[in-house]
Design a protein around this motif. Structure first.
Motif, PDB file in Angstrom:
ATOM      1  N   VAL A 183      18.814  37.191  -7.095  1.00 28.39           N
ATOM      2  CA  VAL A 183      18.899  38.565  -6.613  1.00 28.39           C
ATOM      3  C   VAL A 183      17.712  38.803  -5.685  1.00 28.39           C
ATOM      4  CG1 VAL A 183      19.283  40.943  -7.323  1.00 28.39           C
ATOM      5  CG2 VAL A 183      19.800  39.091  -8.909  1.00 28.39           C
ATOM      6  N   PHE A 186      19.913  43.088 -13.554  1.00 30.26           N
ATOM      7  CA  PHE A 186      20.461  41.858 -12.982  1.00 30.26           C
ATOM      8  C   PHE A 186      20.322  40.635 -13.894  1.00 30.26           C
ATOM      9  CE2 PHE A 186      19.782  44.528  -9.169  1.00 30.26           C
ATOM     10  CZ  PHE A 186      21.110  44.578  -8.743  1.00 30.26           C
ATOM     11  N   ASP A 234      15.374  46.678 -12.347  1.00 26.55           N
ATOM     12  CA  ASP A 234      16.156  45.641 -11.659  1.00 26.55           C
ATOM     13  C   ASP A 234      16.232  44.363 -12.492  1.00 26.55           C
ATOM     14  OD1 ASP A 234      16.781  47.176  -9.491  1.00 26.55           O
ATOM     15  OD2 ASP A 234      15.182  46.404  -8.202  1.00 26.55           O
ATOM     16  N   ARG A 235      15.104  44.032 -13.126  1.00 22.68           N
ATOM     17  CA  ARG A 235      15.085  42.825 -13.952  1.00 22.68           C
ATOM     18  C   ARG A 235      16.054  42.947 -15.129  1.00 22.68           C
ATOM     19  NH1 ARG A 235       9.185  42.607 -13.713  1.00 22.68           N
ATOM     20  NH2 ARG A 235       9.235  43.419 -15.809  1.00 22.68           N
ATOM     21  N   TYR A 283      21.861  46.084  -2.176  1.00 22.14           N
ATOM     22  CA  TYR A 283      22.010  46.051  -3.632  1.00 22.14           C
ATOM     23  C   TYR A 283      22.219  47.459  -4.149  1.00 22.14           C
ATOM     24  CZ  TYR A 283      17.180  46.749  -2.341  1.00 22.14           C
ATOM     25  OH  TYR A 283      16.051  47.200  -1.707  1.00 22.14           O
ATOM     26  N   VAL A 290      16.375  41.144  -4.050  1.00 25.60           N
ATOM     27  CA  VAL A 290      15.463  42.279  -4.202  1.00 25.60           C
ATOM     28  C   VAL A 290      14.410  42.054  -5.293  1.00 25.60           C
ATOM     29  CG1 VAL A 290      17.014  43.534  -5.764  1.00 25.60           C
ATOM     30  CG2 VAL A 290      15.350  44.789  -4.391  1.00 25.60           C
ATOM     31  N   THR A 291      14.705  41.199  -6.260  1.00 25.56           N
ATOM     32  CA  THR A 291      13.738  40.972  -7.340  1.00 25.56           C
ATOM     33  C   THR A 291      12.774  39.822  -7.025  1.00 25.56           C
ATOM     34  OG1 THR A 291      15.124  39.375  -8.538  1.00 25.56           O
ATOM     35  CG2 THR A 291      15.459  41.701  -9.046  1.00 25.56           C
ATOM     36  N   PHE A 293      25.016  42.974  -5.556  1.00 27.70           N
ATOM     37  CA  PHE A 293      24.126  42.644  -4.435  1.00 27.70           C
ATOM     38  C   PHE A 293      24.823  41.693  -3.486  1.00 27.70           C
ATOM     39  CE2 PHE A 293      23.230  38.409  -6.035  1.00 27.70           C
ATOM     40  CZ  PHE A 293      23.399  38.559  -7.396  1.00 27.70           C
ATOM     41  N   TRP A 326      11.227  47.657 -10.347  1.00 30.20           N
ATOM     42  CA  TRP A 326      11.313  46.216 -10.578  1.00 30.20           C
ATOM     43  C   TRP A 326      11.696  45.923 -12.037  1.00 30.20           C
ATOM     44  CZ3 TRP A 326       7.153  42.023 -11.441  1.00 30.20           C
ATOM     45  CH2 TRP A 326       7.682  40.765 -11.171  1.00 30.20           C
TER      46      TRP A 326
END
Lengths: 155, 411
Positions: B146, A110, A106-107, B410, B148-149, B48, A103
């Motif tokens: 997004v 993205f 990902d943060r 993603y 997934v987050t 994604f 996580w």
């Protein structure tokens, strides 16, 4: 009647119980010793550092620290999220759960504020990559005997 | 049954084609590797794609959801980041989002900036970001599109309302950031100044009551966030503040337009989260101050409105790849008029000034890069519904149900 039964069984119970406890203690000790030996943090031999603090290790694998003290770029290698060694490494060495670590990456990825580590599929690949990429850091199950790889001490 | 199917086909013909296309892409992605694409050293490409299906008992959310459901919720993004030297990163992300009448899927620059770290050592880091930067707001805003987050198909709408999403999304300007690492945890500070993106009719609908002929434009605005994190996220505590300044420029004389005026929007958000191995607990509270100045239109008098939002959410991983969650989310447009009785007027029913949403949901991580989600909402109130999808608010129902499914890929 009840009184007689308890007095008969009483001396046996503690012995069995303590034997059981000792066996369990020995077992857990063996397991924990094995785990202590497991997982070494490895780096490319070009890195001048020998010792890393727990905090620094978290910042490196959290992809928030980008350079070694001498200015060279840090290149982070990890195994895939479900690899048993990765799970153990994240939990024991970084104090973080693998899904939580994912996580964090990902943060960064993205929101454009960071990059993800390079994922490898096997320990063998990890050994080869860390040995060949300057500034590389990764982890392995056991000690390594390779002149291109160094093992970090964790403070 | 045949009638329903026919109806469904007519209503969703265009979306169906797109949806089939998206699902085909999602299936195709199954053969792609799950990890990042790194064409050359220090360059990473990530992306994604997600497709949703929404059905509501009443009211519209992301298209004609009350009419056999809507497939009009789709998010597609692609980003690249390049770090030529360790202290410099250049990143950009293109985003296309479909969400009913609120978002038409046009491709836009979600963020695009240069990040230079002035100082980077094992105890602290300081740096600057220049360009279009995602606004730090609460725990989820920076990556809100997004799937997934996110913790659910839709973020808790009380704080992350998609109605005026452009306001909070990102700003064009200069940002400073810092990180201080200690044995007790890490402290992160982000401070920014820039122009918010307000060129969206729903922002005007939401702030002025309807879309007037003139233009509502963003002015220099400020935001800041202080975040404390223990053990890489075991405990996360944050305080966010923002001051968004907007000016309304009229394009005609009354009665054809309203007078020029200015709006100041100031939200304060308190966030707390505990992340354990199998469960996590999250709570956020926001106080929103909205100040109108220089307006002389009867419907928009110069005043200060204080809105209030909060939610509490618990998640539990009951199998390795299965997660369930439950959430209760409350939004009051005006904390001094929680049931909307004072603000109620023709076309604006009382229930359009609040929303209470109880949600249950499931998440299944099919692979390391595919995710499937489903959730059920039981809602009282319509405050976070868009006027674009619900043009006549007097026809909206106060109590409604929503079910949604989302599939995402993603890398």
């Amino acid at each position: 009647m009840g009184h007689i039964t308890t007095s008969k069984t009483k001396p046996f119970k503690p012995i069995i119980l303590s034997c059981f406890c000792m066996v369990m203690l020995a077992l857990s000790l063996i397991i924990s010793l094995k785990e202590c030996k497991a997982q070494v943090i490895i780096g490319n031999s070009s890195i001048t550092e020998d010792c890393i603090s727990k905090n620094t290790l978290s910042a490196i694998f959290g992809m928030r620290l980008h350079t070694w003290p001498d200015g060279t770029s840090i290149k982070v290698f990890v195994l895939q999220d479900k690899h048993p060694l990765h799970i153990k490494f994240a939990k024991r060495r970084l104090n973080i759960f693998p899904h939580q670590l994912r996580w964090c990456w990902d943060r960064l990825v993205f929101s454009g504020t960071g990059q993800a580590p390079t994922e490898l599929s096997s320990e063998d690949e990890m050994r080869k990559k860390v040995a060949s990429v300057p500034g590389a850091i990764g982890y392995l199950e056991g000690p390594v005997n390779d002149k291109h790889i160094k093992t970090f001490q964790i403070k | 049954m045949t009638n329903i199917l026919k109806h469904f086909k007519l209503n969703n013909r265009i979306f169906q084609k797109k949806t089939v296309f998206i699902i085909l892409i999602l299936l195709f992605t199954h053969v792609l590797p799950s990890f990042a694409f790194e064409p050359v050293d220090h360059l990473q490409v990530h992306g994604f794609i997600s497709q949703g299906y929404i059905i509501t008992s009443d009211n519209k959310f992301c298209g004609n959801s009350d009419n056999n459901g809507s497939f009009d919720f789709r998010e597609i993004g692609l980003n690249a980041s390049y770090r030529p030297i360790p202290s410099l990163q250049i990143s950009a992300q293109a985003l296309s989002r479909f969400a009913g009448e609120n978002d038409d899927g046009s491709i836009r620059l979600d963020y695009g900036f240069m990040d230079y770290s002035v100082m980077d050592n094992d105890s602290c880091q300081w740096g600057v970001r220049l360009g279009r930067v995602k606004t730090p707001f609460g725990l989820y805003n920076e990556t809100r599109d997004v799937a997934v987050t996110r913790p659910s198909v839709f973020l808790p709408q009380s704080i992350y309302f998609d109605r005026t999403r452009d306001l909070a999304l990102s700003g064009d300007g200069l940002y400073l950031y810092g990180e201080y690492r200690t044995d007790l945890g890490n402290l992160f500070l982000k401070l920014g100044s820039g122009k918010p993106r307000v060129k969206d009719r729903e922002v005007e609908n939401s702030l002025l009551g309807r879309n007037f002929p003139g233009n509502l434009d963003g002015n220099i605005s400020y935001n800041g966030q202080l975040l404390y994190e223990k053990d890489g996220g075991l405990i996360r505590l944050a305080f966010t503040w923002a001051q968004l300044n907007m000016d309304y420029d009229s394009s005609a004389l009354p009665p054809f337009d309203i007078d020029s005026g200015s709006i100041k929007f100031e939200p304060y958000v308190f966030s707390a989260q505990i992340n354990e191995e199998r469960w996590s607990l999250t709570g956020e509270y926001a106080l929103r101050r909205l100040k109108y100045d220089d307006f002389s239109y009867p419907g928009i008098i110069n005043r200060v409105i204080k809105g209030e939002s909060c939610y509490i959410q618990g998640t539990y991983n009951f199998f390795e790849d299965w997660q369930g969650f439950v959430r209760y989310d409350i939004l009051y447009s005006n904390k001094d008029d929680r049931n909307g009785k004072k603000a109620e007027r023709p076309g604006h029913p009382a229930h359009s000034f609040f929303a209470k949403d109880l949600t249950f949901g499931l998440r299944w991580n099919i692979t390391e890069s595919h995710m499937l989600r489903g959730e059920y909402h039981y809602v009282n109130g319509t405050a976070w519904l868009t006027s674009e999808d619900n043009t006549d608010r007097s026809k909206t129902k106060p109590y409604w149900n929503m079910f949604s499914i989302l599939i995402a890929y993603y890398f």
